[in-house]
Design a protein around this motif. Structure first.
Motif, short mmCIF file in Angstrom:
data_model
loop_
_atom_site.label_atom_id
_atom_site.label_comp_id
_atom_site.label_asym_id
_atom_site.label_seq_id
_atom_site.Cartn_x
_atom_site.Cartn_y
_atom_site.Cartn_z
N SER A 87 36.56 79.82 -14.53
CA SER A 87 37.80 80.34 -15.10
C SER A 87 37.73 81.85 -15.29
CB SER A 87 38.09 79.65 -16.43
OG SER A 87 39.26 80.15 -16.99
N VAL A 88 36.65 82.34 -15.86
CA VAL A 88 36.50 83.78 -16.10
C VAL A 88 36.43 84.55 -14.79
CG1 VAL A 88 34.97 85.55 -17.05
CG2 VAL A 88 35.46 83.51 -18.37
N LEU A 89 35.79 83.98 -13.78
CA LEU A 89 35.72 84.63 -12.46
C LEU A 89 37.07 84.64 -11.75
CD1 LEU A 89 32.33 83.36 -10.97
CD2 LEU A 89 32.95 85.73 -11.45
N GLY A 90 37.98 83.81 -12.20
CA GLY A 90 39.28 83.72 -11.55
C GLY A 90 39.26 82.75 -10.38
N LEU A 91 38.36 81.79 -10.42
CA LEU A 91 38.22 80.82 -9.33
C LEU A 91 38.79 79.45 -9.68
CD1 LEU A 91 34.56 81.68 -8.27
CD2 LEU A 91 36.66 82.26 -7.04
N LEU A 92 39.40 79.35 -10.84
CA LEU A 92 39.91 78.07 -11.30
C LEU A 92 41.40 78.20 -11.60
CD1 LEU A 92 38.77 75.25 -12.02
CD2 LEU A 92 38.57 76.04 -14.36
N ALA B 4 33.26 77.85 -4.67
CA ALA B 4 32.10 78.51 -4.07
C ALA B 4 32.49 79.19 -2.75
CB ALA B 4 30.97 77.52 -3.85
N LYS B 5 33.32 78.53 -1.96
CA LYS B 5 33.79 79.13 -0.71
C LYS B 5 34.58 80.40 -0.99
CE LYS B 5 34.22 74.84 1.91
NZ LYS B 5 35.19 73.92 2.54
N ARG B 6 35.46 80.34 -2.00
CA ARG B 6 36.25 81.52 -2.36
C ARG B 6 35.37 82.66 -2.84
NH1 ARG B 6 40.80 80.38 -6.44
NH2 ARG B 6 40.86 82.64 -6.37
N LEU B 7 34.35 82.33 -3.64
CA LEU B 7 33.44 83.36 -4.14
C LEU B 7 32.75 84.06 -2.99
CD1 LEU B 7 32.14 84.74 -6.60
CD2 LEU B 7 30.43 82.91 -6.58
N LEU B 8 32.22 83.30 -2.05
CA LEU B 8 31.54 83.88 -0.89
C LEU B 8 32.50 84.68 -0.02
CD1 LEU B 8 29.20 80.92 0.07
CD2 LEU B 8 28.51 83.14 -0.85
N PRO C 231 45.66 81.25 -7.47
CA PRO C 231 45.92 81.23 -6.03
C PRO C 231 44.69 81.69 -5.24
CG PRO C 231 47.64 82.43 -7.20
CD PRO C 231 46.56 82.13 -8.19
N ALA C 232 44.56 81.20 -4.03
CA ALA C 232 43.40 81.53 -3.19
C ALA C 232 43.30 83.02 -2.90
CB ALA C 232 43.47 80.75 -1.88
N TRP C 233 44.40 83.74 -2.95
CA TRP C 233 44.38 85.16 -2.64
C TRP C 233 44.02 86.03 -3.85
CZ3 TRP C 233 47.78 87.32 -5.91
CH2 TRP C 233 48.85 86.54 -6.34
N SER C 234 43.93 85.44 -5.04
CA SER C 234 43.63 86.26 -6.22
C SER C 234 42.18 86.74 -6.18
CB SER C 234 43.91 85.48 -7.50
OG SER C 234 43.09 84.35 -7.58
N PRO C 235 41.93 87.93 -6.70
CA PRO C 235 40.58 88.51 -6.63
C PRO C 235 39.60 87.83 -7.59
CG PRO C 235 42.01 89.93 -7.91
CD PRO C 235 42.88 88.83 -7.37
N VAL C 236 38.33 87.91 -7.24
CA VAL C 236 37.27 87.43 -8.12
C VAL C 236 37.03 88.53 -9.15
CG1 VAL C 236 34.82 86.86 -8.24
CG2 VAL C 236 36.22 85.98 -6.38
N ARG C 237 36.93 88.15 -10.42
CA ARG C 237 36.80 89.12 -11.52
C ARG C 237 35.39 89.09 -12.10
NH1 ARG C 237 41.63 86.29 -12.78
NH2 ARG C 237 40.51 85.32 -14.48
N TRP C 238 34.46 89.73 -11.42
CA TRP C 238 33.07 89.78 -11.90
C TRP C 238 32.99 90.39 -13.29
CZ3 TRP C 238 29.26 87.35 -9.51
CH2 TRP C 238 29.34 87.09 -8.14
#
Length: 133
Positions: free
Chosen positions: A51-56, A18-22, A59-66
């Motif tokens: 997983s699909v968002l790329g949050l699981l 959630a922190k990464r998403l924000l 790496p912390a620097w990878s982009p979120v994939r909406w």
């Protein structure tokens, strides 16, 4: 109340995804959508969504994939109300074509979260959303 990178509107501490998403939200639409998903809580509790968002397991620097969510909404293990909420949320980042009429599928709690998100998207963080007494 604005959701910060450390807690939800009700004061609950956020987990790392959630922190990464924000933190990844750069545009007004991304911020409104990210905060809505964090406040809603149950959708981000699904490993498939993370997983699909790329949050699981990334790496912390990878982009979120909406955009990864668009074609997978029906395969994420979400119920009908969660899918309606997710569709409306994705429309805030410019993905998908969900009509505003999808709010009729939302319960009271998710509707309040969505109304706050729409106000944020419009640039209004002071509009009160809730039950009048």
């Amino acid at each position: 109340m604005t959701v910060t990178s450390a807690q939800t509107a009700d004061g609950a501490l956020l987990d790392e995804p959630a922190k990464r998403l924000l933190a990844s939200a750069k545009t007004a639409g991304d911020r409104a959508a990210a905060q809505a998903l964090v406040e809603e809580e149950t959708i981000l509790a699904h490993r498939s969504v993370l997983s699909v968002l790329g949050l699981l397991d990334t790496p912390a620097w990878s982009p979120v994939r909406w955009e990864g969510l668009t074609g997978r909404v029906y395969s994420l293990g979400l119920d009908e109300e969660q899918r309606a909420f997710l569709g409306l949320t994705l429309s805030m980042v410019g993905i998908g074509q969900v009509t505003l009429a999808a709010v009729t599928d939302l319960g009271e709690r998710r509707l309040a979260v969505m109304l706050r998100a729409i106000a944020r998207l419009a640039g209004n963080d002071t509009l009160a959303v809730g039950t009048r007494v």
